[in-house]
Design a protein around this motif. Structure first.
Motif, PDB file in Angstrom:
ATOM      1  N   VAL B  29       0.714  -1.271   0.350  1.00 54.19           N
ATOM      2  CA  VAL B  29       0.218   0.264  -0.049  1.00 54.19           C
ATOM      3  C   VAL B  29       0.927   1.213   0.027  1.00 54.19           C
ATOM      4  O   VAL B  29       0.535   2.928  -0.877  1.00 54.19           O
ATOM      5  CB  VAL B  29      -0.767  -0.327   1.142  1.00 54.19           C
ATOM      6  N   SER B  32       2.409   2.258  -3.396  1.00 52.67           N
ATOM      7  CA  SER B  32       1.821   1.979  -4.192  1.00 52.67           C
ATOM      8  C   SER B  32       1.589   3.255  -5.180  1.00 52.67           C
ATOM      9  O   SER B  32       1.391   4.874  -3.180  1.00 52.67           O
ATOM     10  CB  SER B  32       0.684   1.427  -4.225  1.00 52.67           C
ATOM     11  N   PRO B  33       1.792   4.374  -5.508  1.00 50.94           N
ATOM     12  CA  PRO B  33       1.348   5.791  -5.674  1.00 50.94           C
ATOM     13  C   PRO B  33       0.180   6.252  -6.054  1.00 50.94           C
ATOM     14  O   PRO B  33      -0.767   5.520  -5.979  1.00 50.94           O
ATOM     15  CB  PRO B  33       1.969   5.992  -7.565  1.00 50.94           C
ATOM     16  N   THR B  34       0.202   7.710  -5.409  1.00 48.58           N
ATOM     17  CA  THR B  34      -0.947   7.891  -4.782  1.00 48.58           C
ATOM     18  C   THR B  34      -1.893   8.579  -6.699  1.00 48.58           C
ATOM     19  O   THR B  34      -1.096   8.377  -7.768  1.00 48.58           O
ATOM     20  CB  THR B  34      -1.420   9.454  -4.558  1.00 48.58           C
ATOM     21  N   CYS B  35      -2.962   8.486  -7.099  1.00 45.95           N
ATOM     22  CA  CYS B  35      -3.465   8.957  -8.189  1.00 45.95           C
ATOM     23  C   CYS B  35      -3.442  10.576  -8.162  1.00 45.95           C
ATOM     24  O   CYS B  35      -3.431  11.024  -7.290  1.00 45.95           O
ATOM     25  CB  CYS B  35      -4.936   8.126  -8.225  1.00 45.95           C
ATOM     26  N   SER B  38      -8.165  15.083  -9.247  1.00 49.35           N
ATOM     27  CA  SER B  38      -8.990  15.923 -10.694  1.00 49.35           C
ATOM     28  C   SER B  38      -8.822  17.247 -11.009  1.00 49.35           C
ATOM     29  O   SER B  38      -8.959  17.620 -11.816  1.00 49.35           O
ATOM     30  CB  SER B  38      -9.763  15.303  -9.980  1.00 49.35           C
ATOM     31  N   VAL B 186      -5.916  19.413  -0.494  1.00 45.52           N
ATOM     32  CA  VAL B 186      -4.656  19.417  -0.370  1.00 45.52           C
ATOM     33  C   VAL B 186      -3.305  20.466  -0.894  1.00 45.52           C
ATOM     34  O   VAL B 186      -3.324  20.584  -2.114  1.00 45.52           O
ATOM     35  CB  VAL B 186      -4.178  17.970  -1.141  1.00 45.52           C
ATOM     36  N   ALA B 522      -7.648  19.394  -5.449  1.00 45.36           N
ATOM     37  CA  ALA B 522      -9.513  18.868  -4.631  1.00 45.36           C
ATOM     38  C   ALA B 522      -9.192  17.769  -5.555  1.00 45.36           C
ATOM     39  O   ALA B 522      -9.505  16.996  -6.035  1.00 45.36           O
ATOM     40  CB  ALA B 522     -10.430  19.797  -4.953  1.00 45.36           C
ATOM     41  N   TYR B 523      -9.884  16.708  -4.181  1.00 45.52           N
ATOM     42  CA  TYR B 523     -10.359  15.308  -4.261  1.00 45.52           C
ATOM     43  C   TYR B 523     -11.794  15.289  -4.179  1.00 45.52           C
ATOM     44  O   TYR B 523     -11.889  15.730  -3.514  1.00 45.52           O
ATOM     45  CB  TYR B 523      -9.176  14.555  -3.517  1.00 45.52           C
ATOM     46  N   ASP B 524     -12.146  14.389  -4.683  1.00 41.35           N
ATOM     47  CA  ASP B 524     -13.642  14.392  -4.024  1.00 41.35           C
ATOM     48  C   ASP B 524     -13.445  13.080  -3.180  1.00 41.35           C
ATOM     49  O   ASP B 524     -13.015  11.735  -3.679  1.00 41.35           O
ATOM     50  CB  ASP B 524     -14.200  13.487  -5.441  1.00 41.35           C
ATOM     51  N   VAL B 525     -13.763  13.018  -1.758  1.00 37.48           N
ATOM     52  CA  VAL B 525     -13.617  12.176  -0.740  1.00 37.48           C
ATOM     53  C   VAL B 525     -14.765  11.913  -0.363  1.00 37.48           C
ATOM     54  O   VAL B 525     -15.483  11.715  -0.629  1.00 37.48           O
ATOM     55  CB  VAL B 525     -12.646  12.384   0.074  1.00 37.48           C
ATOM     56  N   PHE B 530     -18.848   5.979   5.337  1.00 39.49           N
ATOM     57  CA  PHE B 530     -18.659   5.135   3.707  1.00 39.49           C
ATOM     58  C   PHE B 530     -17.662   4.077   3.565  1.00 39.49           C
ATOM     59  O   PHE B 530     -18.442   3.224   2.733  1.00 39.49           O
ATOM     60  CB  PHE B 530     -18.560   6.021   2.422  1.00 39.49           C
ATOM     61  N   LEU B 534     -19.009   0.611   2.785  1.00 41.68           N
ATOM     62  CA  LEU B 534     -18.687  -0.395   1.193  1.00 41.68           C
ATOM     63  C   LEU B 534     -17.973  -1.673   2.276  1.00 41.68           C
ATOM     64  O   LEU B 534     -17.757  -2.540   0.995  1.00 41.68           O
ATOM     65  CB  LEU B 534     -17.584   0.495   0.582  1.00 41.68           C
ATOM     66  N   ILE B 538     -19.391  -5.416   1.206  1.00 39.99           N
ATOM     67  CA  ILE B 538     -17.414  -5.801   0.122  1.00 39.99           C
ATOM     68  C   ILE B 538     -17.063  -7.767   0.605  1.00 39.99           C
ATOM     69  O   ILE B 538     -17.619  -8.283   0.256  1.00 39.99           O
ATOM     70  CB  ILE B 538     -16.103  -5.695   0.045  1.00 39.99           C
TER      71      ILE B 538
END
Lengths: 183, 587
Positions: B29, B32-35, B38, B186, B522-525, B530, B534, B538
């Protein structure tokens, strides 16, 4: 077995690249996609070879080949995307959908393995051979057809996923019926 | 024996597989790079500086938080909440409340069109800006300019805030938590550092008179920098773009007078008695960091007056500082620090100024405002710096007191009325000319193309307000803007020189901090609830799949029943089928 199965999609994907080059002049993207999907027919041969090398009884052969093939495909195609994408700060339903899709394609792969195995058998009733062949070919082109349908009618990814699930379940049920005649 | 060991090893691996998984997962984790983001906005941090040992602005820069919106959502003293607010909605009290609540961050949306704001909102914003600049806080404060994307993000936050705010029952709130979208902001800025190589540049241009020794020069001074809470948004049209433009225009006009050799040629003179090169020199000073207690002027004075070899300035009879000339359209105030004696050049100049105003623009009023210097640390006008060095000086400004407008980001180019500025420059020019030649007829010295022209004022204003002139931004070694400012002044004057002020390392009067601008992502989180829901979904899905595989024989039997019954009629393989289903079950 897993390793054996893992190596098969690799030439397949290389052939994909070759096809892309060869059909660069094909203007209609639909045709191109059709050819790309047709390459997947080679996977059937690959699956046949894989099955022939796996010792053991029918069901274990099918399960091993199918799960192995599915895992290999998952690692090569979706794994990185899900790993990288789902880690991001932003939540996106796409990755949940992708995971469901992976589950569905796992069923599809086991199904394909079973069909190829059935084809290689000699005790299947001759009248079932066309059914097996048609099911296998539908399995190959199913993804393409659903994608076209999704694009053409602008349905959202969830519905498309449900359609995919239903079709796969139906094909799976048919496969089990044929399979149950010989196993 | 080897075999046994191998078995043991295998067992160990098998039993501790989950332990490895637990060990390996965090590593996976973390590597792994952050996305990718947006939405990205360029953001401007609230100014941070130290003046005379006390800090102003904000020292905070870290922002990695979920957002709330103001007004509307309750103010919670939480270290995890960042507030987004429109500049037009924010009041001083709200700002103070936010600071006392120690929120984690404030993001202020600045309207795209600042010049259209007027009336009460304008006053409110200016009041707020003063509050921001006079306070010190550790809460990071950012400004972002309004764009379509910013509005989208604002709407998202607003919707989630509204759905949360109005929800009555706990279940409803929970549902909104699950359903709603949050926005996480951020910022990319690291912690701000002191700009150690900052320097303040002051430019002096001289028009040299006919007298062999440069005695009794007249100094016209103004500061060219601007100020606002956000360094990159301070274009300073009125404060002090107008002063700088006026000074450059004066230099241009007077350069005609000084270009003629000898007396009597009168090329630049419309009036009969005025002509030829005046005996007195005129010095033009454009000082830096005027908004920081006139640090540039201070340095200039130290260099010029305190040093023994250059005594030009000590003989000066008249220092005129220009500041914020267009705040009030029809008023000019002459600020002095002590009463003016009769017979001095200063007195003459002020009288000339009044006459010129009466002659050129009868509607304009010229008033003298006398005001004692309160503290040396916070001067209100530039002339007070000169006064402290026992030099007679005045400041000409259109505002009666050091106004609120002086450091506002609303003060853009459109804030300045070019014609008004030109008219005021004309008054000053005429008064100056009359004082130079010591004539009583005021207001006829310049005419036609040789006088102050609106076009020239306009183009100068465009040049000066073409970029933010906050002192931090101009503090570089070879700043382009200061260079070109010097070039403009050099075109109109005989010689220019540059005065550099480097802050003392140990005991700095003025300390700038970098990190004035960066990007906010700005990230939609989704809220944490939630994630929980979720995860449960799952888990139940996986459970369902597990059950389906476990009881696959049921499905198998159900599906193959008909066929097997048919086939049993023909080949009697029922036995095999049931055998297989049991094997599937075993797996």
């Amino acid at each position: 077995m897993l390793v054996l199965a893992t190596f098969f999609p690799v030439p397949g994907s290389q052939r994909d690249a070759v096809t892309l080059d060869a059909f660069q002049d094909v203007k209609n993207p639909l045709t191109l996609e059709f050819f790309k999907a047709s390459i997947d027919l080679a996977d059937l041969i690959g699956m046949y070879i894989a099955l022939s090398r796996i010792p053991g009884r029918g069901h274990s052969k099918c399960l091993t080949a199918g799960i192995g093939w599915g895992t290999a495909e998952l690692i090569l195609s979706r794994f990185l995307t899900i790993w990288v994408g789902a880690k991001g700060i932003e939540f996106n339903w796409r990755y949940i959908q992708m995971s469901f899709d992976a589950n569905i394609s796992m069923v599809q792969h086991i199904m394909t393995a079973a069909l190829v195995w059935l084809w290689s058998r000699h005790d299947v009733k001759p009248s079932f051979y066309p059914v097996v062949a048609i099911l296998a070919i539908i399995g190959v082109y199913k993804g393409l057809l659903i994608d076209i349908f999704t694009l053409a009618s602008h349905i959202d990814p969830w519905t498309s996923l449900v359609i995919k699930l239903l079709i796969t379940a139906f094909l799976g049920a048919l496969t089990i019926r044929v399979y149950s005649t010989v196993a | 024996m080897w075999f046994d060991q191998g078995n043991e090893l295998f067992d160990f691996c098998r039993t501790s597989f989950f332990a490895y998984l637990i060990l390996a997962l965090p590593i996976f984790v973390s590597i792994s790079p952050t996305c990718l983001a947006s939405k990205e906005f360029s953001a401007f941090r609230l100014q941070q500086f130290e003046l005379h040992g006390s800090s102003y602005g904000t020292s905070g820069s870290l922002l990695n938080l979920e957002t709330r919106i103001l007004p509307g959502s309750p103010m919670v003293s939480s270290p995890r909440r960042c507030y987004v607010v429109r500049l037009v909605d924010l009041t001083v009290n709200m700002y103070k409340d936010l600071l006392t609540a120690q929120v984690a961050g404030i993001v202020i949306i600045v309207p795209a069109d600042l010049s259209s704001i007027s009336g009460e909102i304008r006053d409110q914003i200016q009041e707020l800006e003063q509050a921001m600049l006079s306070d010190f806080t550790t809460v990071p404060v950012y400004f972002i300019q309004e764009t379509q994307e910013v509005n989208q993000v604002y709407q998202t936050i607003k919707e989630s805030a509204e759905s949360l705010g109005a929800a009555s029952s706990a279940l409803q709130t929970l549902f909104h938590h699950v359903h709603g979208n949050g926005v996480q902001l951020v910022s990319s800025l690291g912690s701000p550092k002191v700009m150690s190589d900052a320097q303040i540049l002051s430019i002096q241009g001289a028009l040299i008179g006919t007298k062999a020794s440069r005695s009794f020069p007249i100094l016209i001074s103004t500061h060219y920098d601007s100020m606002s809470p956000a360094a990159e948004l301070s274009f300073g049209g009125d404060a002090n773009g107008s002063g700088a433009v006026s000074l450059l225009e004066l230099a241009r006009v007077f350069s005609h007078l000084y270009s003629t050799r000898g007396t009597g040629a009168g090329s630049g003179a419309g009036g009969s008695k005025i002509g030829g090169r005046p005996p007195n020199s005129i010095l033009f000073l454009m000082s830096g960091a005027g908004h920081f207690n006139y640090q540039g002027t201070q340095k200039y004075l130290e260099d010029q007056v305190d040093s023994s070899d250059q005594s030009d300035l000590q003989d000066t009879r008249l220092v005129v500082c220009l500041d914020s000339l267009t705040t009030n359209p029809e008023k000019l105030f002459v600020h002095v620090s002590r009463s003016i004696r009769e017979g001095t050049m200063l007195n003459t100049f002020i009288n000339n100024l009044k006459k010129a105003a009466a002659h050129l623009e009868p509607s304009f009023t010229v008033e003298v405002v006398q005001r004692k210097i309160r503290t040396e640390n916070l001067l209100s006008w530039e002339h007070e710096k000169f006064h402290l060095k026992k030099i007679n000086a005045i400041t000409i400004s259109s505002s009666e007191s050091p106004s609120l407008v002086k450091s506002s980001m609303l003060d853009v180019k459109d804030n300045v009325d070019t014609e008004n500025l030109a008219a005021k420059t004309r008054i000053v020019a005429e008064a100056l000319a009359a004082s130079l030649y010591n004539v009583t007829e005021v207001g006829t010295a310049f005419s036609g193309s040789l006088g102050v022209s609106d076009e020239s004022v306009n183009s100068l204003l465009e040049f000066v307000t073409s970029q933010p002139r906050s002192a931090q931004l101009l503090a570089g070694k070879q700043n382009k803007f200061v260079q070109s400012l010097r070039n403009v002044l050099a075109r109109y004057t005989h010689e220019t020189s540059l005065f550099t002020m480097k802050p003392d390392k140990r005991d700095a009067n003025l300390v700038f901090y970098d990190g004035t601008s960066g990007t906010i992502v700005a990230y939609d989180v989704k809220p944490a609830v939630f994630d929980l829901v979720l995860s449960l979904a799952i888990a139940s899905y996986i459970g369902a799949v597990y059950l389906a595989i476990k009881n696959f024989s049921l499905i198998y039997d159900a599906l193959s029943y008909k066929l097997s019954s048919i086939s049993s009629n023909h080949t009697s393989t029922t036995n095999g089928t049931s055998g297989h289903s049991s094997k599937v079950k075993a797996q």
